[in-house]
Scaffold this motif. Structure first.
Motif, PDB file in Angstrom:
ATOM      1  N   ALA A   1       2.397   2.832  -3.337  1.00 37.29           N
ATOM      2  CA  ALA A   1       1.530   3.749  -4.220  1.00 37.29           C
ATOM      3  C   ALA A   1       1.978   5.130  -3.909  1.00 37.29           C
TER       4      ALA A   1
ATOM      5  N   ARG B   1       0.781  -1.387  -0.004  1.00 35.41           N
ATOM      6  CA  ARG B   1      -0.077   0.010  -0.033  1.00 35.41           C
ATOM      7  C   ARG B   1       0.934   1.273   0.008  1.00 35.41           C
TER       8      ARG B   1
ATOM      9  N   ASP C   1      -4.617   0.739  -3.849  1.00 37.76           N
ATOM     10  CA  ASP C   1      -3.612   1.039  -4.970  1.00 37.76           C
ATOM     11  C   ASP C   1      -2.399   0.324  -4.409  1.00 37.76           C
ATOM     12  N   PHE C   2      -1.302   0.016  -5.406  1.00 39.82           N
ATOM     13  CA  PHE C   2      -0.134  -0.430  -4.645  1.00 39.82           C
ATOM     14  C   PHE C   2       0.533  -0.620  -6.238  1.00 39.82           C
ATOM     15  N   ASP C   3       2.178  -0.724  -6.156  1.00 37.83           N
ATOM     16  CA  ASP C   3       2.975  -0.789  -7.217  1.00 37.83           C
ATOM     17  C   ASP C   3       2.802  -2.144  -7.821  1.00 37.83           C
TER      18      ASP C   3
END
Length: 591
Positions: A394, A391, A431-433
């Protein structure tokens, strides 16, 4: 008095000159007497009251930590709070009073002696450090019981606010260390400790000269003796002659002027004279360390030791941080670095960093259930941390670093857990990478000898030299009796490092060093000459390492590096290293 010299373990750099301030511990040789049955509960309450008072003292010290205090201090004080709350300290001595009718001091010392004997049977540096913690906590309680609390930091015949003090002690607890923060102390000398003792870690963070593991220095040095600490050489000169004193003052002045100039290099890229850029990163323990690291000129965080979040506690109740608490901590560090990469190491608990909770009570040797072994044994705890890290990704550039992996199934299970965390977050719309980099900490010889299975599945490698050296040479780093055998220039260590960097280059993945070798200016040219392009270290060490890189030509080092890697003779390796250091002008340093 006649001058004499003592030799110990150097754990920081620089020169300190000042008067000896002896820190006398509470004697563990206390009064022994039996109390009558009618006095038992009163004696129990006396010990309980002393424990409560010490707990309040530690909480007050923790709360009063100044903004610029090394974050390690807060973490170490937390450990002392946990030890004080442990039933082995807070309850077992009470049972001794009730069953054996011992007085409070005798009961506490009896329990400490029994615990110390158990630690003595285990030859492990992490456990040895915990033994020192337990004894320091007990001494603090004894000072309250004997009415000597608050006197440990005072001395006769010395004006603490006008004279430079060098603290001399058997050992120094983190809490006692903090009581010096308003005093002009300039160095530390201890009988005990090693490269990873509290005194060593804090002195490096503060940039204060220190020599530890000196055996009986506190008995040989008298109050107010003039002392010189040459912490580069690991030497303490007692009662130096006027000539020696003046020589060291001149060297100290040169060093201070040189370090002042380093402050101008903060924004200068670390590029060698032949145009090779070296990335200098910072090691941090807590999210608030990120901003000072950026200020010191770090290009990112090469090692965020996340376990300190799990050890933070200012009260009796110690609970594991929630996902939200971890997420906020990681996000704070990531945003503070303003787009620069932050490498977060997953929970690395074990014997050196115990989680003393009801559900997760572990205190294992360095070869036991720790780091990734522990995380895989506690999948929900691991999954919670991975979700929090993802998390945070992001909000900036984040990498995940897995410690102590040695087996293929550990890699596979870790990656599977990361994928599970990603799937859960996707389902929740968080969202996250999705392409977050995942790497392994290479700190076990087995990992260094089986690199193909690492480079095929991971995005980067980071070398933890402290444990790699310890495990390879079978050396207890905290045991001063064998500390002379701890050798970062041992041929086996250099061969392993060369294997790691070569494997990374062939696979096209970056390899960094985040252990103690990265911050050792003696080794900067050797490591960069071997091919390492990322070095991560305490932020305080960044300027002088950067200066060394700016004064280096890598193309002029290659022949010497090859000679070192071919040699199995210690003298040849050190002589060649010295020649490498003299190839181009460097900042004046002390030897």
């Amino acid at each position: 008095m006649a001058s004499f010299t003592l030799q110990g373990i150097p754990v920081s750099r620089g020169i300190a000159i000042g008067r000896a301030h002896l820190l006398r511990p509470a004697a563990l040789d206390v009064q022994h007497y039996l109390v009558g049955q009618e006095q038992v509960e009163a004696e129990v309450q006396r010990l309980q009251a002393a424990i409560i008072q010490v707990h309040k003292e530690l909480q007050a010290i923790w709360s009063d930590l100044p903004q610029d205090a090394p974050t390690e201090l807060g973490a170490f004080i937390d450990v002392h709070v946990l030890i004080l709350s442990d039933p082995m300290i807070s309850e077992a001595p009470l049972d001794i009073i009730r069953t054996r009718h011992y007085n409070a001091e005798w009961a506490l010392v009896s329990q400490i002696d029994e615990l110390s004997a158990q630690f003595d049977e285990i030859e492990d540096d992490y456990l040895r450090e915990r033994k020192a913690d337990i004894q320091q906590v007990a001494e603090r309680v004894l000072k309250v019981l004997t009415g000597t609390a608050g006197n440990a930091m005072r001395s006769d015949g010395i004006d603490e606010r006008s004279a430079n003090m060098i603290v001399v002690a058997r050992d120094i607890s983190p809490a006692d260390m903090m009581q010096f923060r308003d005093v002009a102390f300039t160095g530390f000398v201890t009988d005990e400790g090693g490269h990873n003792s509290h005194t060593a870690i804090v002195s490096r963070s503060l940039g204060i000269p220190a020599v530890v593991g000196m055996g009986n220095a506190s008995h040989l040095i008298e109050q107010d003796d003039w002392l010189i600490i040459d912490s580069d050489a690991g030497v303490v000169i007692v009662a130096p002659s006027t000539l020696v004193l003046e020589q060291y003052r001149e060297r100290q002045t040169v060093l201070m002027k040189a370090r002042k100039k380093l402050g101008k290099l903060k924004k200068t890229p670390a590029i060698t004279q032949d145009g090779v850029e070296i990335t200098l990163l910072a090691n941090i323990e807590l999210p608030q360390d990120a901003a000072p690291a950026l200020e010191a000129g770090a290009s990112g965080v090469g090692l965020f030791r996340s376990e300190f979040l799990f050890m933070e506690s200012s009260g009796q109740e110690h609970k594991l941080p929630t996902e939200e608490e971890q997420f906020e901590a990681y996000r704070t560090a990531v945003t503070a670095m303003k787009g620069r990469p932050v490498t977060i190491r997953t929970l690395d608990v074990g014997a050196d960093k115990p989680l003393d909770t009801t559900e997760h009570n572990i205190l294992n040797p360095a070869l036991g259930l720790r780091a990734i072994r522990y995380c895989l044994a506690e999948p929900q705890l691991f999954l919670t941390q991975l979700r929090a890290i993802l998390r945070a990704s992001a909000f900036g550039s984040v990498k995940i670093l897995i410690p102590m992996m040695a087996h293929g199934f550990e890699i596979d299970q870790s990656l599977a857990m990361i994928e599970q965390a990603k799937a859960e977050l996707r389902k929740e719309g968080k969202d996250f990478d999705a392409n977050i980099a995942v790497g392994a900490m290479i700190e076990i010889p087995a990992a260094a000898l089986s690199l193909p299975m690492f480079v095929k599945k991971l995005d980067f490698l980071s070398v933890g030299t402290n444990d790699l050296i310890q495990y390879t040479l079978a050396i207890d780093r905290a045991d001063h009796e064998v500390a002379h055998l701890y050798d970062d220039l041992h041929p086996a260590i250099l061969q392993l490092l060369q294997m790691i960097i070569t494997a990374g280059e062939r696979a096209g993945i970056p390899v960094s060093i985040c252990g103690g070798m990265a911050g050792d200016i003696r080794l900067t040219r050797l490591l960069t000459g071997m091919g390492f392009r990322e070095l991560s270290m305490p932020a305080a060490l960044l300027p002088e390492i950067k200066q060394e890189i700016l004064n280096t030509r890598l193309d002029a080092l290659q022949g010497h590096v090859k000679k070192i890697l071919r040699s199995y003779d210690s003298a040849t390796i050190r002589e060649t290293l010295a020649v490498m250091g003299s190839i181009t002008p460097v900042l004046p340093t002390l030897h």
